[in-house]
Write an enzyme that holds these catalytic residues in place. Structure first.
Site, PDB file in Angstrom:
ATOM      1  N   ASP A  35       0.838  -1.207   0.000  1.00 57.39           N
ATOM      2  CA  ASP A  35       0.000   0.000   0.000  1.00 57.39           C
ATOM      3  C   ASP A  35       0.878   1.265   0.000  1.00 57.39           C
ATOM      4  O   ASP A  35       0.695   2.176  -0.825  1.00 57.39           O
ATOM      5  CB  ASP A  35      -0.888  -0.057   1.262  1.00 57.39           C
ATOM      6  CG  ASP A  35      -2.037   0.932   1.252  1.00 57.39           C
ATOM      7  OD1 ASP A  35      -2.193   1.656   0.265  1.00 57.39           O
ATOM      8  OD2 ASP A  35      -2.776   0.963   2.255  1.00 57.39           O
ATOM      9  N   GLY A 120       0.992 -10.370   4.257  1.00 57.01           N
ATOM     10  CA  GLY A 120       2.042  -9.578   4.905  1.00 57.01           C
ATOM     11  C   GLY A 120       1.673  -9.335   6.352  1.00 57.01           C
ATOM     12  O   GLY A 120       1.525 -10.276   7.131  1.00 57.01           O
ATOM     13  N   VAL A 121       1.451  -8.076   6.707  1.00 59.73           N
ATOM     14  CA  VAL A 121       1.144  -7.747   8.112  1.00 59.73           C
ATOM     15  C   VAL A 121      -0.212  -8.305   8.551  1.00 59.73           C
ATOM     16  O   VAL A 121      -0.473  -8.393   9.747  1.00 59.73           O
ATOM     17  CB  VAL A 121       1.207  -6.227   8.400  1.00 59.73           C
ATOM     18  CG1 VAL A 121       2.612  -5.707   8.202  1.00 59.73           C
ATOM     19  CG2 VAL A 121       0.222  -5.443   7.566  1.00 59.73           C
TER      20      VAL A 121
HETATM   21  P1  ADP Z   1      -1.487  -7.105   3.884  1.00 55.37           P
HETATM   22  O1  ADP Z   1      -1.753  -5.999   4.878  1.00 55.37           O
HETATM   23  O2  ADP Z   1      -2.681  -7.359   2.971  1.00 55.37           O
HETATM   24  O3  ADP Z   1      -0.963  -8.331   4.530  1.00 55.37           O
HETATM   25  P2  ADP Z   1       1.221  -6.261   2.965  1.00 55.37           P
HETATM   26  O4  ADP Z   1       1.515  -5.066   2.132  1.00 55.37           O
HETATM   27  O5  ADP Z   1       1.710  -6.265   4.368  1.00 55.37           O
HETATM   28  O6  ADP Z   1      -0.392  -6.477   2.892  1.00 55.37           O
HETATM   29  O7  ADP Z   1       1.783  -7.566   2.255  1.00 55.37           O
HETATM   30  C1  ADP Z   1       1.178  -8.175   1.143  1.00 55.37           C
HETATM   31  C2  ADP Z   1       2.255  -8.737   0.217  1.00 55.37           C
HETATM   32  O8  ADP Z   1       2.754  -7.688  -0.610  1.00 55.37           O
HETATM   33  C3  ADP Z   1       3.488  -9.341   0.915  1.00 55.37           C
HETATM   34  O9  ADP Z   1       3.824 -10.561   0.274  1.00 55.37           O
HETATM   35  C4  ADP Z   1       4.560  -8.271   0.657  1.00 55.37           C
HETATM   36  O10 ADP Z   1       5.866  -8.856   0.603  1.00 55.37           O
HETATM   37  C5  ADP Z   1       4.153  -7.806  -0.725  1.00 55.37           C
HETATM   38  N1  ADP Z   1       4.718  -6.538  -1.210  1.00 55.37           N
HETATM   39  C6  ADP Z   1       5.242  -5.496  -0.527  1.00 55.37           C
HETATM   40  N2  ADP Z   1       5.651  -4.523  -1.381  1.00 55.37           N
HETATM   41  C7  ADP Z   1       5.364  -4.972  -2.638  1.00 55.37           C
HETATM   42  C8  ADP Z   1       5.558  -4.461  -3.967  1.00 55.37           C
HETATM   43  N3  ADP Z   1       6.124  -3.252  -4.177  1.00 55.37           N
HETATM   44  N4  ADP Z   1       5.163  -5.218  -5.028  1.00 55.37           N
HETATM   45  C9  ADP Z   1       4.583  -6.427  -4.845  1.00 55.37           C
HETATM   46  N5  ADP Z   1       4.374  -6.961  -3.628  1.00 55.37           N
HETATM   47  C10 ADP Z   1       4.764  -6.251  -2.540  1.00 55.37           C
END
Ligand code: ADP
Length: 174
Positions: A35, A120-121
Site C-alpha cells: 500500500d 504480509g502484516v
Molecule cells: P497485507 O496488509 O494485505 O498483509 P502487505 O503489504 O503487508 O499487505 O503484504 C502483502 C504482500 O505484498 C506481501 O507478500 C509483501 O511482501 C508484498 N509486497 C510489498 N511490497 C510490494 C511491492 N512493491 N510489489 C509487490 N508486492 C509487494
C-alpha cells in the site's frame, strides 16, 4: 498450466498493465507494505482521490486512476486480517479477488496484476492464501473472456513458490 494466469517475481508498482491491485486497509488512506509503495509511486493525487471514496469494507473493492504509476488504474481492496480462520477469513479473501476482477471487467481492463493480499502484516497463511487466490481467479476467468491475463506479482521467492505451486496444482487450461 494456464497462460491466462501467471506468477512472477517483481515490484507491482513497476507494472505497465491496465490495473494493479492494492492490498489496502479499510480507510483507503495509505499504510505500509505494498500500500505504501503504491502511494509513493503514484504520487499525492492518489491519496486525494482515495479521500473521496469514504473507505472500503473488507472483501470489497474500489477503483481509482493510477496517476504517476505505469498502470492505468489501481483497484483497492482491504484483505481480511487472519484471526485463526473462524472469522470468515477464507470467504473474505476470495471476495477480494472476485470483486477486484469484477471492477476490472466493468472498466475494460484486460490485464490485471495482484499482490499477495493479506499475507504480509495481515498474517494470512501463505499456503491457504495462494490456493484461494488461484482458484478464485481461475473460476472468474472461465466465465469472463474479457480479462486476457492475470498475474500474481510476488515480492519474494517464498511467496512466488507458493503461488506457482497453487497454479501448477490447478492443472487446468483456461
Ligand atoms: P497485507 O496488509 O494485505 O498483509 P502487505 O503489504 O503487508 O499487505 O503484504 C502483502 C504482500 O505484498 C506481501 O507478500 C509483501 O511482501 C508484498 N509486497 C510489498 N511490497 C510490494 C511491492 N512493491 N510489489 C509487490 N508486492 C509487494
Amino acid at each position: 498450466m494456464s497462460e491466462r494466469i501467471q506468477v512472477i517475481k517483481g515490484d507491482i508498482t513497476k507494472q505497465a498493465v491496465d490495473a494493479i491491485v492494492n492490498a489496502a486497509n479499510c480507510s483507503l488512506l495509505g499504510g505500509g507494505g505494498v500500500d505504501g509503495a503504491i502511494h509513493r509511486a503514484a504520487g499525492p493525487e492518489l491519496l486525494e482521490e482515495c479521500r473521496t471514496l469514504d473507505g472500503c469494507k473488507t472483501g470489497q473493492a474500489k477503483i481509482t486512476k493510477g496517476y504517476k504509476l505505469p498502470a492505468k488504474y489501481v483497484i483497492h481492496t482491504p484483505g481480511p486480517i487472519w484471526r485463526g480462520g473462524q472469522r470468515n477469513e477464507v470467504d473474505l479473501l476470495s471476495s477480494c479477488y472476485e470483486n477486484c476482477l469484477k471492477l476490472a471487467s466493468r472498466h475494460g481492463c484486460a490485464t490485471v496484476d495482484f499482490p499477495s493480499i493479506s499475507t504480509g502484516v495481515y498474517h494470512f497463511p501463505l499456503e491457504k492464501a495462494s490456493v484461494i487466490a488461484i482458484t478464485t481467479i481461475a473460476e472468474y476467468l472461465k466465465k469472463h473472456k474479457e480479462i486476457q491475463r492475470v498475474r500474481m506479482v510476488c515480492f519474494d521467492d517464498r511467496t512466488k513458490d507458493f503461488y506457482q505451486r497453487a497454479l501448477d496444482d490447478l492443472g487446468e487450461d483456461l
